[in-house]
Design a protein around this motif. Sequence first.
Motif, PDB file in Angstrom:
ATOM      1  N   ARG A 183      -5.420  -5.192   5.735  1.00 24.99           N
ATOM      2  CA  ARG A 183      -5.942  -5.338   4.194  1.00 24.99           C
ATOM      3  C   ARG A 183      -5.407  -6.477   4.191  1.00 24.99           C
ATOM      4  NH1 ARG A 183      -3.170  -1.159  -0.501  1.00 24.99           N
ATOM      5  NH2 ARG A 183      -5.870  -0.699   0.227  1.00 24.99           N
ATOM      6  N   SER A 200       0.237  -1.302  -0.139  1.00 20.27           N
ATOM      7  CA  SER A 200      -0.172   0.280   0.022  1.00 20.27           C
ATOM      8  C   SER A 200       0.587   1.278   0.058  1.00 20.27           C
ATOM      9  CB  SER A 200      -1.220   0.194   1.398  1.00 20.27           C
ATOM     10  OG  SER A 200      -1.195   1.438   1.559  1.00 20.27           O
ATOM     11  N   THR A 201       0.310   2.176  -0.385  1.00 19.35           N
ATOM     12  CA  THR A 201       0.629   3.397  -0.987  1.00 19.35           C
ATOM     13  C   THR A 201      -0.468   4.635   0.341  1.00 19.35           C
ATOM     14  OG1 THR A 201       2.239   3.338  -3.091  1.00 19.35           O
ATOM     15  CG2 THR A 201       1.464   5.339  -2.032  1.00 19.35           C
ATOM     16  N   ARG A 202      -1.339   4.857  -0.839  1.00 19.63           N
ATOM     17  CA  ARG A 202      -2.268   5.707   0.491  1.00 19.63           C
ATOM     18  C   ARG A 202      -2.908   5.128   1.436  1.00 19.63           C
ATOM     19  NH1 ARG A 202      -1.157   6.045  -5.419  1.00 19.63           N
ATOM     20  NH2 ARG A 202      -1.415   3.985  -4.898  1.00 19.63           N
ATOM     21  N   THR A 203      -3.098   4.131   2.158  1.00 16.45           N
ATOM     22  CA  THR A 203      -3.800   3.517   2.806  1.00 16.45           C
ATOM     23  C   THR A 203      -3.343   3.322   3.891  1.00 16.45           C
ATOM     24  OG1 THR A 203      -5.551   2.481   0.957  1.00 16.45           O
ATOM     25  CG2 THR A 203      -5.262   1.651   3.606  1.00 16.45           C
ATOM     26  N   GLN A 243     -12.121   3.717   0.557  1.00 14.57           N
ATOM     27  CA  GLN A 243     -11.641   4.664  -0.236  1.00 14.57           C
ATOM     28  C   GLN A 243     -12.960   5.402  -1.619  1.00 14.57           C
ATOM     29  OE1 GLN A 243      -8.927   4.477  -2.596  1.00 14.57           O
ATOM     30  NE2 GLN A 243     -10.200   5.731  -3.493  1.00 14.57           N
ATOM     31  N   CYS A 267      -8.744   5.301  -8.099  1.00 12.88           N
ATOM     32  CA  CYS A 267      -8.533   4.940  -6.650  1.00 12.88           C
ATOM     33  C   CYS A 267      -6.592   5.123  -6.405  1.00 12.88           C
ATOM     34  CB  CYS A 267      -8.544   4.506  -6.167  1.00 12.88           C
ATOM     35  SG  CYS A 267      -8.516   2.356  -7.365  1.00 12.88           S
ATOM     36  N   LEU A 268      -5.852   4.972  -7.651  1.00 10.73           N
ATOM     37  CA  LEU A 268      -4.318   4.857  -7.760  1.00 10.73           C
ATOM     38  C   LEU A 268      -3.960   3.331  -7.434  1.00 10.73           C
ATOM     39  CD1 LEU A 268      -3.362   8.155  -7.353  1.00 10.73           C
ATOM     40  CD2 LEU A 268      -4.103   7.355  -9.664  1.00 10.73           C
ATOM     41  N   HIS A 279     -13.459  -2.137  -0.365  1.00 10.82           N
ATOM     42  CA  HIS A 279     -12.878  -1.187  -0.100  1.00 10.82           C
ATOM     43  C   HIS A 279     -13.672  -0.043   0.394  1.00 10.82           C
ATOM     44  CE1 HIS A 279      -8.574   0.728  -0.125  1.00 10.82           C
ATOM     45  NE2 HIS A 279      -8.783   1.039  -1.591  1.00 10.82           N
ATOM     46  N   ARG A 323      -9.462  10.589   1.908  1.00 11.93           N
ATOM     47  CA  ARG A 323      -8.785   9.124   2.524  1.00 11.93           C
ATOM     48  C   ARG A 323      -9.005   9.689   3.876  1.00 11.93           C
ATOM     49  NH1 ARG A 323      -7.657   4.010   0.177  1.00 11.93           N
ATOM     50  NH2 ARG A 323      -7.447   3.930   2.836  1.00 11.93           N
TER      51      ARG A 323
HETATM   52  N1   CP Z   1      -6.481   3.313  -3.238  1.00 11.24           N
HETATM   53  C1   CP Z   1      -5.394   2.908  -2.556  1.00 11.24           C
HETATM   54  O1   CP Z   1      -5.535   1.685  -1.585  1.00 11.24           O
HETATM   55  O2   CP Z   1      -3.909   2.700  -2.681  1.00 11.24           O
HETATM   56  P1   CP Z   1      -3.987   1.564  -2.021  1.00 11.24           P
HETATM   57  O3   CP Z   1      -3.443   0.548  -2.552  1.00 11.24           O
HETATM   58  O4   CP Z   1      -1.346   2.770  -2.805  1.00 11.24           O
HETATM   59  O5   CP Z   1      -3.388   2.073  -0.207  1.00 11.24           O
END
Ligand code: CP
Length: 327
Positions: free
Chosen positions: A108, A57-60, A142, A284-285, A139, A312
């Motif tokens: 996750r 993960s980056t964002r989460t 998101q 969502c990337l 998800h 987020r």
């Molecule tokens: N959109 C999202 O959940 O990004 P990550 O997989 O980077 O957490």
Amino acid sequence: MKTNLRGKDFISTQEWTKEELETVLHLAFDLKMKWGLDLPSRLLEDKTLFMLFFFSSTRTRNSFEAGMTRLGGHAIFLEPDKMQISHGDTPKEIGKILSSYGHGIAIRHCDWGEGNKYLRDVAEHARVPVINMQCDIYHPCQAMADLMTCMEKKGSLQGKKVVMSWAYAKSYTKPLSLPQSVIELFTQFGADVTLAHPPEFELMPEILRNAGDNARMSGGSFNIVNDMDEAFYNADIVYPKSWGPLVAIKEESQMVDVIRRYESWICDERRMSLAKEDAIYMHCLPADRGIEVTDAVIDGPQSVVYDQAENRMHAQNAIMALTMGGR
Ligand code: CP
């Protein structure tokens, strides 16, 4: 407005009422305003969130971790291979033991047929709320950030055409969780949702039933088409994103062959021109640039991908404050 959400798991939005979800949104907008004004929001002082990631993960990760800092608490990043999960720690033990040290467990786990079950097994034994950071089916964090973004850009979703479309991708067989959460949540909020995908990329039947039922209840609509151009026509919001043919096909090697047939399902400027002039583009990337979407679209004026990523943190902070804190 609901004031009794303390201790409630957030595994899917479908298990929360519209009023409960509106409470989350209300607080999320308030917390975002405070963030913009650099005012304190220390609603979870001295509280601990455990974040268990079976997938990258980056964002989460960063939005939850920064969010807990912002709320005055602390987040602990956990990876199964650095724990004793591979040596026998069961979901029951994880739920009971982490509950005895902290105030929330976020997980996750996206493995198809396993992730959601794992979350629910932990939740059954946890004394603190379990928050879904993405599983194989949902998800929800998101989707809440996406709903917040759409409300900022478009106001009420009632009467708005929202297109959740499949798009081509090469990187890996992506989960169904994002499109499934989006179609359930946006139909709950009165949108006219069109789901578009090639025939082999259908979503889970119970999710489709929920989206149809939600639309009937909210005064919105829900329909499915197998043509990306048809879906984009006159849309207010487009959300083209890849997912795997997991419902229809069991063999991984066959999945790759099927995905290859649909290279033309890319979101480019021609397709964007089919939507309304002021339509927004969502993702969502991470996105597969040049494959799912062209640079011109994702970097263009209709793209709201950075708003989605920012939201987020605010949406999740509201969920954490209401379920891990409060009365
Ligand atoms: N959109 C999202 O959940 O990004 P990550 O997989 O980077 O957490």
